[in-house]
Design an enzyme around this catalytic site. Structure first.
Site, short mmCIF file in Angstrom:
data_model
loop_
_atom_site.label_atom_id
_atom_site.label_comp_id
_atom_site.label_asym_id
_atom_site.label_seq_id
_atom_site.Cartn_x
_atom_site.Cartn_y
_atom_site.Cartn_z
CG ASP A 105 41.83 -64.31 6.51
OD1 ASP A 105 42.03 -64.33 7.74
OD2 ASP A 105 42.34 -65.11 5.70
N1 URA Z 1 41.30 -69.77 6.51
C1 URA Z 1 41.81 -68.63 5.97
O1 URA Z 1 42.86 -68.64 5.35
N2 URA Z 1 41.11 -67.51 6.14
C2 URA Z 1 39.93 -67.43 6.80
O2 URA Z 1 39.33 -66.36 6.88
C3 URA Z 1 39.41 -68.62 7.33
C4 URA Z 1 40.11 -69.78 7.17
#
Ligand code: URA
Length: 234
Positions: A105
């Site tokens: 993310d």
């Molecule tokens: N899980 C999440 O919530 N975000 C990420 O970036 C990776 C795994």
């Protein structure tokens, strides 16, 4: 013209790890200019020699591999019209065929593999392979005592199927390591929401055999070492 070792040429072409390609050479499966190859340390001219594994002619397209400690605030994509991408953190010149393997993310940090090896990326991301990913997580409220069991059993996070069994190791009331074997959208954040906690910080530490180099600051990157590449290709 620069010459390189046959086993490196084949490993760089994604045929297998150095050990695997040495084995193929021993088995007589590899030829150079239509003559059986003798050993992995045989030197070849990658642009002009014709290298074959069985009937397959191997194209010279060396693969490159980088580890990035992704900082928060950039997107896991090769191009974005409005935002910094993870490729902007690599030392120039950046090859146009590079891409990040999987996504973190925008607000997440940590290990991201960047390569131009499509078949490897496909293998690492394949839902069938269940490649392990470990994260360090901080949350806004106390992790409930039944969370370890719920993570292990698999949880309903609004998908068609429950999550696969995950390992939750609490480090303090609001911090933990989590290991998952899949990569659903916002998976870690949604798993914690399902037990009543909001993730305030998320960092990936490991993907399969590849471990984030603790000496890399956020935004820091380095080429993978040969043993790291071999471990990924195994
Ligand atoms: N899980 C999440 O919530 N975000 C990420 O970036 C990776 C795994």
């Amino acid at each position: 013209m620069t010459q390189i070792r046959l086993d490196k040429f084949l490993a760089d072409a994604g045929i297998g790890s150095r050990n695997q390609v040495k084995h193929q050479i021993k088995q007589g499966l590899v030829s150079v200019n239509r003559m059986p190859a003798k050993s992995g340390d045989q030197k070849i001219a990658p642009e002009t020699d014709r290298v074959q594994v069985g009937d397959m002619v191997i194209e010279y397209r060396p693969y490159v591999y980088y580890m990035l400690n992704k900082p928060a605030g950039c997107v896991s994509a090769s191009k974005d019209p409005t935002c910094d991408t993870v490729l902007s953190y690599l030392p120039p010149p950046v090859r146009p065929d590079l891409f990040p393997v999987g996504r973190l993310d925008k607000d997440a940090e940590g290990l991201l593999l960047i390569t131009n090896n499509g078949p490897l990326a496909h293998r690492l991301l394949s839902p069938k392979r269940h490649v392990e990913k470990q994260y360090y997580v901080e949350v806004d409220s106390e992790i409930p005592s039944n969370a370890v069991r719920l993570f292990t059993e698999g949880m309903d996070i609004g998908e068609k199927h429950p999550t696969l069994p995950a390992v939750l190791e609490c480090l303090s009331p609001t911090t933990a390591y989590v290991t998952i074997h899949e990569g659903k959208f916002h998976q870690i954040k949604r798993m914690f929401l399902a037990v009543g906690c909001t993730v305030t910080y998320l960092k990936r530490l490991r993907m399969g055999p590849l471990i984030l180099d603790a000496s890399l600051p956020p935004g820091g990157s380095r080429a993978l070492k040969q043993e790291e590449i071999d471990a990924l290709l195994q």
